[in-house]
Design an enzyme around this catalytic site. Structure first.
Site, PDB file in Angstrom:
ATOM      1  CB  VAL A  79     -23.251 -62.668  -9.111  1.00 27.13           C
ATOM      2  CG1 VAL A  79     -22.009 -61.796  -8.956  1.00 27.13           C
ATOM      3  CG2 VAL A  79     -24.318 -62.218  -8.133  1.00 27.13           C
TER       4      VAL A  79
ATOM      5  CD  GLU B  11     -21.704 -58.391 -11.491  1.00 25.47           C
ATOM      6  OE1 GLU B  11     -22.363 -59.205 -10.867  1.00 25.47           O
ATOM      7  OE2 GLU B  11     -20.749 -58.710 -12.230  1.00 25.47           O
TER       8      GLU B  11
ATOM      9  CG  ASP C  62     -25.350 -23.667 -41.782  1.00 26.68           C
ATOM     10  OD1 ASP C  62     -26.076 -23.501 -42.761  1.00 26.68           O
ATOM     11  OD2 ASP C  62     -25.081 -22.778 -40.966  1.00 26.68           O
TER      12      ASP C  62
ATOM     13  CG  ASP D 177     -24.095 -21.005 -37.576  1.00 28.42           C
ATOM     14  OD1 ASP D 177     -25.249 -21.201 -38.005  1.00 28.42           O
ATOM     15  OD2 ASP D 177     -23.259 -20.323 -38.181  1.00 28.42           O
TER      16      ASP D 177
ATOM     17  CG  ASP E 176     -28.782 -24.148 -37.960  1.00 32.87           C
ATOM     18  OD1 ASP E 176     -29.455 -24.336 -38.987  1.00 32.87           O
ATOM     19  OD2 ASP E 176     -27.799 -23.400 -37.927  1.00 32.87           O
TER      20      ASP E 176
ATOM     21  CD  GLU F  53     -16.837 -64.335 -13.998  1.00 32.92           C
ATOM     22  OE1 GLU F  53     -17.966 -63.935 -13.662  1.00 32.92           O
ATOM     23  OE2 GLU F  53     -15.878 -63.575 -14.207  1.00 32.92           O
TER      24      GLU F  53
ATOM     25  CB  THR G 214      -9.309 -59.039 -11.594  1.00 30.05           C
ATOM     26  OG1 THR G 214     -10.521 -59.769 -11.563  1.00 30.05           O
ATOM     27  CG2 THR G 214      -8.659 -59.108 -10.238  1.00 30.05           C
ATOM     28  CG  ASP G 215     -12.852 -59.487 -15.802  1.00 34.36           C
ATOM     29  OD1 ASP G 215     -11.754 -60.041 -15.615  1.00 34.36           O
ATOM     30  OD2 ASP G 215     -13.890 -60.097 -16.093  1.00 34.36           O
TER      31      ASP G 215
ATOM     32  CD  GLU H 280     -11.803 -63.586 -16.742  1.00 36.54           C
ATOM     33  OE1 GLU H 280     -11.695 -63.643 -17.976  1.00 36.54           O
ATOM     34  OE2 GLU H 280     -12.865 -63.774 -16.154  1.00 36.54           O
TER      35      GLU H 280
END
Length: 1053
Positions: free
Chosen positions: A323, A328, A370, A732, A736, A801, A829-830, A962
């Protein structure tokens, strides 16, 4: 029948109409029989585009989980759930707190999957938009009867179809006969040609020729703008050109590759998996003695003892490590940063449809653009005109400014001919009256109805004014008043109206290919008839006997005069201008008194073969030069691309000379530079060997590919991608769409773009402007740099960590952080500081650096070393404060035992698992926030229940570090002295939010219980900040070393 029409290709354009009718076994006056239609339906099916089966929803959902980081998170969530369940069974508790961790991880993954599925389902609408281009019904001859509105899907090859002005073509068809003298078809969406194309029924004797050359064919999805005709259906459904494009779009969507960022994140995920596996295994091996022991008998291990409880405890530590190692919050922060980037780009007229495209733009190495509408305005305008002066050897040249259909855009340079002489009056009259176009205003954009060249001539008349002084002033006053009108959609061309009122149109001699001119017979105010003619300069000169001078006098054309006019014409056409000659005729013979269709000479006007004789013995007036001009901002944008190391290639369906002239003007090709190896038609380039093609594309400088078909565009993009280039492709038209889908970044035009192109693209330009692409590339580069900053910030935090948990396991002390703490730090917090780093201001020299390579490492060896050092400090500080609380009475003059907790030796802390065997070990209760007392029935609980304060200090140090570390991430190499925090005020706000959230979980009792922490005193907060702040100093030293290292490298290089 089946062999000739289905298996063997039949090139209808290269055969005569009679042979085509014979091939399709049909008569022009009868059409197909009902029986024959049914037979052909069985062979060819319906005339409609196939619908590709989309991916089922379950497949789309599963695909969202096919990602390395997501798989690691899934495993972590599953193991966390099992451990939480086992723990609940052991203790008899089934509280929500135990399941917080797996629940949060699964919630993140579900949200990620929802966003992914939503993006995927939005991305595949291009094929639906193609269907909308198809015609609903057609006028068809069946069984000798005309069916006025047969559903277009029921058409089969061999059907006889009638087309009229405004009709959408229902299938690919061979023109059998024209019902009017001319037929023009607007096919720019399919071929990229700027102008409506003249069509005829004569065969084109080439088996293999580009779409533009098939002048006797009309294609599904295009529109008839002038004339009517009878056609034979030759291809239906998926066999049409538009059907082939659908196939190409589908094939291109199968070839879609991952964005450079996704590749890097996947690569990072794979490395992370290996690292996590190794670290988890190491932690388990280090602690094996706690859950596995044995006796040595005769040197051999015997009597193995295994503790399942201790084994699961260290397994939980390994899960905590996993973890800790996984950022995450990274997917969420990346999505947020890209979303913020899209908002910024939208303000600059670049609408991003697919989020990852924002980052891909930053490493664009080639822009394939183009020409029509992107580099140019897609609005024809007169740039100059010339007439003769006072004698046949002198000419007057006038330069005209303005690039749009707005009559107020620009004017005639140094125009002092308000009281126009006879010659200029004749010119204005021809431009205004020999003209069927109109202009309307669509919001802010002026558009033309009718032919673009004719609309440009009307704008010229408005810029010239009228010779009548009083009328001129009146027109000026009404124009000023019209600026304040609410309804601006109708554009009043008052000067043109003045001329048309003076010269009433009686008859029109339509344009045809042989004489290359059109004319009108008008009744002048004097009551006399006059013929006004415009057309190809050479053809008009051949049919002119006199020339008009400035004073209105007529002089016979001699050879020097003819050569002077041809020379001026050559000067204009060599600049890529489309030149139109203007002439008139007063002596109309039998048409001198023509009034309407009942006139005896009217029958001659019904036969186009008579038009050349009517338009003979003309008085030549002058020449007008028109073009679709380049946008003003393009010059600078091309220079910016050159400085930024981005190659620009123009791929257009227009003809070679026009494309080359525009490219010279925008300085993509320099004036003195030869065109060898730089300008090709699509066919010429594709005929080269693959090694020659690569060699040409590798050469620096601009390239021009003209007369390019959809397949050519796709092939060029594919070759560039195989060479490792990151390709942005603009377009356009329908033609294309396959290349837009195949390119790394497909960019469609917002104003002139078809729905098909927009749906196949990754980005839409709201203003159709090439320079907007360059701004978007700069924004993409800036976003990538910011993403690099927050990815490194989050990864350095995770390294800290991991080291913290590794040290805990290696030293054998109780765990200072539990998985839910790590999850809180990684996600909440991050998150805000990482997101705020996405607002870092762009470097001033961002468009003076070459594009980064798509395989450049996200984290190189030096950056990895830096973050290992930072991470080590994070780990040491987090574990260190935990040990300090248990073992030291004070630190740096701060009293640590004011709460009354018991101090232990470091050796006791390291062997806390053996506490039950210690004699005379006792602990005293101690106070935590708000007078709550922690007491112990079993002294050994001091290392589990009693660690709440130490654990809170560890978590607070981690959060504080951090925050300080986010300041380090403001710049990869620059010191905080040169790049102070207030350069990005959002970061300071985010730091405050994160600290605020941390205080919420500390001081709200319910949340403190969920997280297993307690409030801190002021003294303890001072300690937390003292331990955390040095991370800034350490990174400043590392940045200084990095700058020195880079300078040394540059010097040696």
């Amino acid at each position: 029948m089946e062999l000739s029409m289905d298996e063997k290709p039949f090139h209808a354009w290269s055969w005569s109409v009679e042979q085509c009718l014979k091939e399709y076994k049909v008569k022009l006056d009868k059409g197909l029989s009902t029986y024959e239609v049914e037979k052909r339906h069985e062979i060819y099916g319906w005339n409609e585009l196939q619908k590709e089966k989309g991916k089922p929803l379950w497949r789309l959902v599963l695909e969202q989980f096919d990602d390395t980081l997501v798989k690691i998170l899934l495993v972590a969530a599953f193991i966390s759930f099992i451990l939480a369940y086992l723990h609940g069974n052991e203790t008899g508790e089934s509280g929500f707190e135990a399941y917080v961790e797996p629940f949060v991880i699964v919630l993140i993954l579900v949200l990620n999957a929802i966003v992914g599925v939503w993006q995927e389902t939005n991305a595949e609408k291009a094929l639906e938009a193609l269907k909308e281009m198809q015609c609903e019904s057609a006028k068809v001859l069946r069984d000798g009867y005309l069916v006025p509105d047969l559903p277009a899907r029921e058409l089969v090859p061999g059907d006889i179809v009638e087309l009229r002005v405004g009709d959408k073509v229902p299938a690919d068809m061979r023109i059998a006969s024209l019902k009017t003298s001319t037929l023009r078809v607007e096919q720019s969406s399919l071929t990229g040609e700027a102008m409506p194309v003249l069509k005829g029924s004569n065969p084109v004797f080439l088996d293999d020729c580009e779409l533009q050359a098939k002048e006797n064919m009309v294609f599904a999805g295009t529109t008839v703008v002038n004339g009517s005709c009878i056609c034979i259906v030759v291809s239906t459904g998926m066999r049409t050109e538009i059907g082939k494009i659908q196939m190409q779009i589908h094939e291109a969507s199968l070839e879609e590759s991952d964005t450079p960022l996704k590749k890097k994140l996947d690569e990072f995920g794979n490395r992370l998996t290996t690292a996590i596996g190794l670290v988890c295994l190491t932690v388990w091996v280090i602690n094996y003695k706690y859950f596995l022991s044995w006796d040595l008998v005769n040197g051999w291990p015997r009597n193995f003892r295994f503790s399942f409880e201790k084994c699961t405890y260290y397994f939980k530590i390994a899960v905590a490590l996993a973890v800790a190692a996984i950022p995450e919050g990274l997917p969420a922060v990346i999505t947020t940063c890209l979303a913020l980037g899209t908002r910024k780009m939208a303000q600059k007229n670049a609408i991003v449809r697919k989020l990852p495209s924002v980052e891909t733009l930053g490493c664009t190495t080639v822009i394939c653009s183009d020409k029509t509408g992107t580099l140019t305005t897609n609005q024809m305008s007169v740039t100059g005109f010339f007439t003769l002066g006072g004698k046949t050897t002198s000419s007057r040249i006038f330069r005209v400014e303005g690039t749009t259909y707005d009559p107020k855009d620009g004017g005639i340079v140094d125009w002092n001919c308000y009281n126009m002489d006879a010659n200029l009056q004749a010119m204005a009259e021809i431009c205004a009256v020999c003209n069927d176009a109109g202009i309307f205003c669509n919001g802010l954009l002026f558009r033309a109805t009718g032919l673009p060249t004719e609309a440009a001539l009307k704008v010229l008349v408005e810029k010239m004014g009228v010779p009548d002084h009083k009328v001129r002033n009146k027109i000026r006053d009404t124009q000023l008043a019209s600026n304040y009108l609410i309804d601006c959609n109708t554009v009043k061309l008052r000067c043109c109206e003045w001329w048309t009122k003076r010269s009433k149109r009686l008859a029109t001699l339509e344009f045809d290919r042989i004489r290359k001119s059109m004319s009108v017979i008008v009744r002048e105010l004097t009551g006399r008839n006059r013929l006004l003619v415009k057309g190809a300069v050479e053809n008009l000169l051949e049919r002119s006997s006199h020339v008009q001078l400035a004073d209105g006098s007529l002089v016979p054309i001699d050879e020097p005069c003819r050569q002077l006019l041809l020379l001026r014409h050559l000067e204009m056409s060599s600049k890529g201008l489309r030149c139109l000659g203007l002439a008139y005729k007063d002596d109309l013979g039998e048409f001198s008194d023509y009034y309407n269709e009942s006139h005896p000479a009217h029958k001659k006007l019904l036969d186009p073969a008579c038009y050349s004789s009517i338009e003979s013995d003309l008085v030549f007036v002058g020449v007008v030069g028109l073009r679709d001009p380049p946008r003003e901002e393009v010059h600078k944008a091309i220079d910016d691309c050159r400085r930024a190391g981005i190659k620009v290639m123009v791929i257009t369906g227009d003809n070679k000379s026009t494309a080359e002239a525009i490219c010279r003007e925008i300085r993509l090709l320099s004036e003195g530079e030869g065109l060898r190896g730089r300008s090709f038609t699509g066919k010429e380039f594709m005929a080269l060997s693959s090694s020659e093609q690569i060699q040409i594309l590798l050469k620096p400088g601009g390239k021009v590919f003209s007369r390019a078909e959809p397949k050519h565009k796709q092939d060029i993009v594919r070759i560039l991608k195989e060479m490792g280039e990151v390709v942005a492709m603009t377009g356009d038209g329908v033609n294309d769409a396959p290349a837009l889908k195949l390119a790394d970044i497909g960019i469609a035009m917002g104003i002139t773009g078809t729905e098909v192109a927009k749906e196949a693209s990754d980005m839409v330009l709201a203003d159709d402007n090439f320079s907007t692409i360059v701004s978007a590339v700069a924004e993409g580069r800036s976003i990538y740099n910011n993403m690099k900053a927050f990815i490194r910030y989050m990864i350095s935090s995770n390294v800290g960590e991991v080291i913290c948990i590794f040290l805990t396991a290696a030293l054998g002390i109780p765990e200072c952080l539990i998985p839910v703490h790590l999850l809180w730090v990684n996600l909440v917090t991050d998150g805000p500081p990482a997101t705020a780093l996405g607002f870092n201001p762009a470097d001033t020299d961002i468009m003076r650096k070459p594009p980064r390579k798509s395989d450049d490492a996200l984290i190189n060896s030096w950056v990895l070393f830096r973050y290992m050092v930072i991470g080590s400090y994070v780990g040491i500080a987090t574990v260190g404060i935990f040990i300090l609380w248990y073992t030291q009475a004070s630190f740096l003059g701060i009293d640590l035992i004011s709460d009354g907790h018991t101090l232990v030796e470091l050796s006791q802390l390291r062997n806390w698992g053996e506490c039950s065997s210690w004699s005379d070990f006792s602990v005293t209760p101690f106070i935590v926030g708000r007078g709550r007392v922690i007491s112990f029935s079993d002294p050994c609980d001091y290392f589990s229940v009693g660690k709440v304060k130490a654990m809170t200090l560890s978590l607070s140090v981690l959060v504080a570090i951090e925050m300080f570390n986010s300041l380090n991430a403001l710049s990869e190499d620059n010191s905080l002295i040169t790049m102070p925090p207030w350069r990005n005020p959002w970061l300071l706000v985010a730091m405050s939010v994160s600290f605020g959230l941390h205080c919420v979980i500390l001081y709200v009792p319910f949340l403190a219980e969920v997280f297993g922490i307690v409030p801190l005193s002021l003294n303890e907060w001072v300690l937390v900040l003292l331990v955390s702040a040095p991370v800034v100093l350490i990174d400043e030293v590392l940045k200084f070393m990095g700058r020195r290292r880079r300078t040394t490298k540059v010097k040696t290089a």
